[in-house]
Each structure stands twice: as C-alpha cells, then as structure tokens.
Design an enzyme around this catalytic site. Sequence first.
Site, mmCIF file in Angstrom:
data_model
loop_
_atom_site.group_PDB
_atom_site.id
_atom_site.type_symbol
_atom_site.label_atom_id
_atom_site.label_comp_id
_atom_site.label_asym_id
_atom_site.label_seq_id
_atom_site.Cartn_x
_atom_site.Cartn_y
_atom_site.Cartn_z
ATOM 1 N N HIS A 73 0.692 -1.354 -0.004
ATOM 2 C CA HIS A 73 0.048 0.120 0.020
ATOM 3 C C HIS A 73 0.754 1.215 0.065
ATOM 4 C CE1 HIS A 73 -3.393 2.734 1.291
ATOM 5 N NE2 HIS A 73 -2.412 3.353 2.056
ATOM 6 N N GLU A 74 1.872 1.448 0.787
ATOM 7 C CA GLU A 74 2.929 2.382 0.831
ATOM 8 C C GLU A 74 3.645 2.722 -0.453
ATOM 9 O OE1 GLU A 74 2.124 4.493 2.927
ATOM 10 O OE2 GLU A 74 1.104 3.108 4.341
ATOM 11 N N HIS B 18 1.439 4.528 -2.904
ATOM 12 C CA HIS B 18 1.390 5.980 -2.705
ATOM 13 C C HIS B 18 2.617 6.433 -3.660
ATOM 14 C CE1 HIS B 18 -1.929 6.590 -0.190
ATOM 15 N NE2 HIS B 18 -1.492 6.006 0.724
ATOM 16 N N GLU C 165 -6.477 7.183 -0.776
ATOM 17 C CA GLU C 165 -6.207 5.958 0.059
ATOM 18 C C GLU C 165 -6.979 4.790 -0.737
ATOM 19 O OE1 GLU C 165 -4.683 5.374 2.697
ATOM 20 O OE2 GLU C 165 -3.614 7.325 2.614
#
Length: 293
Positions: free
Chosen positions: A138-139, A142, A206
């Site tokens: 997930h990071e 980003h 998100e």
Amino acid sequence: MNLSSYKTGNQVKTFIFLAGLTALMLGLGYLVGGTGGLVLVLGISIALNLAMYWWSGPMALKMSRARMVSEEQAPELHRMIENLAQRAGIPKPAVYVVPSPQPNAFATGRNPDHAAVAVTEGIQGALSPAELEGVLAHELAHIRNRDVLIASIAAMVAGAISYIAYFILFFGDDDGPLGIVGSLAMFLLAPLAAGIMQMAISRQREYVADATGAEILGDPLPLADALGKLQRGAEAQPMHVNQAAAPLYIVNPLAGMRGRNFSNLFSTHPPMNERISRLRRMGGIRDTALATF
C-alpha cells in the site's frame, strides 16, 4: 470487482475534486483583482506547491521522529520492501522506523527516486509477515502513484483559497460585486468547501493505494486483514504525532483521540469498514458482517 475500472473511477474522482479546488481558487482570485488577481494567485500557488513538494518528505519524517535503519538493523523489512519495489517497478525507497508502539506506517518523498517508507516499532509484532507485506505494498503504491505531489497541490490550493477569502472580507470593496454580506459568506463558505474537497481527495487516494497495493502484492486479502488490526491498534493506543503528518499514515494515528461520530466530510481517511469491504470484494469475498471501527 474489476480492479482496473475501480482504479480508473477513483482516479477520475480525484481529478474532479482537484479541478473543483482549482476552479474555486481561480474564481476567487478573479473576484479580488480581475485577470491580474487570477494570475497573481496562480503564481503564488505554483511557488507554494513547488516548495511543499520539495520539502514535504524530510518534514514528514522529522515530525514523526523517524530514524533511518540499515539492512543490518532490519534485514527482513528491507527484504520485503526491495521485493515489493521490484514488483511495483520503482526504485527501492529508504527505510525508516518511527519510535512508537502503535502499529502504523506511511510513505513520503517528492518522487519515486526520492522516497521513503516508514513503519512504527509496533507494526511487526502486530501483523503476520503476509499482512505486513500488504501494508508495505500500500505504501509503495502511494509512491508509484505520486500521491505526495497530489496531496501537496491540494493542500496548497486549499490554503490559497483560505487566504483569498480572508483578503476579500477584510480588504475587499464593500461596494464591489459581492458586497459585505457576500464577502462574509465567501469568507465562511469558500474555506469550508476547499477543506471538504481536500479531504475527499485524500480519501480517494487511500482507496486507489489500497487497490494498487493489492495489485502489487497479487492478493488484496492480507491488506484487508492488516487494516482491521491497525485500526484497533490506533484506537487502543493513539500516537503522539504532529497533526499535519497524521494524513500520511495508512490509518489515522490519532483515531483514539477523537469521537467516532466525527463527520466523514473532514476525515482524511476513508471509513475503515468500507476499505476492508472493498478489498475483500476484490478477493472474491462478500462480507455478511464486519466489525464496527
């Protein structure tokens, strides 16, 4: 759920909110000084965006008291991030650890070549290796999606709108097109609208990072399982972190410091139930019941 169409839909929503913010800013600039005011506002906003874009990464790490760790200090963490970065097609980011027992993580950096992933000291003990990989994916999403740039633009435009609204109220012409009542209404409503759109952009990013992270890992379910644990951890043990850095984290690190009925309009994070439900649907699972976060 079709992952490609889902990501595209959320990207479009982000663009719409950014376009709305920009239109509001330019409209206010035109009211203040016509074409000249519009150009002035645009120039100032671009300068502020560039400054925030350049310095936001180091500032976020400093505010979180994060320290860089070497491969010798955290071999498993480095191995996971290196493997996932290869899958994501981006350079391996620098690795940091935040001195907090709350399980959480964030990514920052002005572009994939100057990026960092930070995890708290408490995250590895709270998650299984597969769940931790889901969080790290997930990071990295980003970073790949350049969300720091998007967030910086949204923050600076929203800030510019607040300053323009202040100028209109206190330095505007009472006999102008708005009048005193219109100026007061603009002073109150323009920053409110800007704040709502800025928070909406954050929530959409998100959702997109969740979907992109699932794509990088090849399985959405580890992240879905991790999010529930992280949310419960954040509520049980709030982190003492600068409020400006809180939106960067995968779950709100200040979750335990506020009531649960706080309006979603002003939340930087989407409802956790919805995030988990979407990820589970991507994995072919339909929730009949979810715990309330």
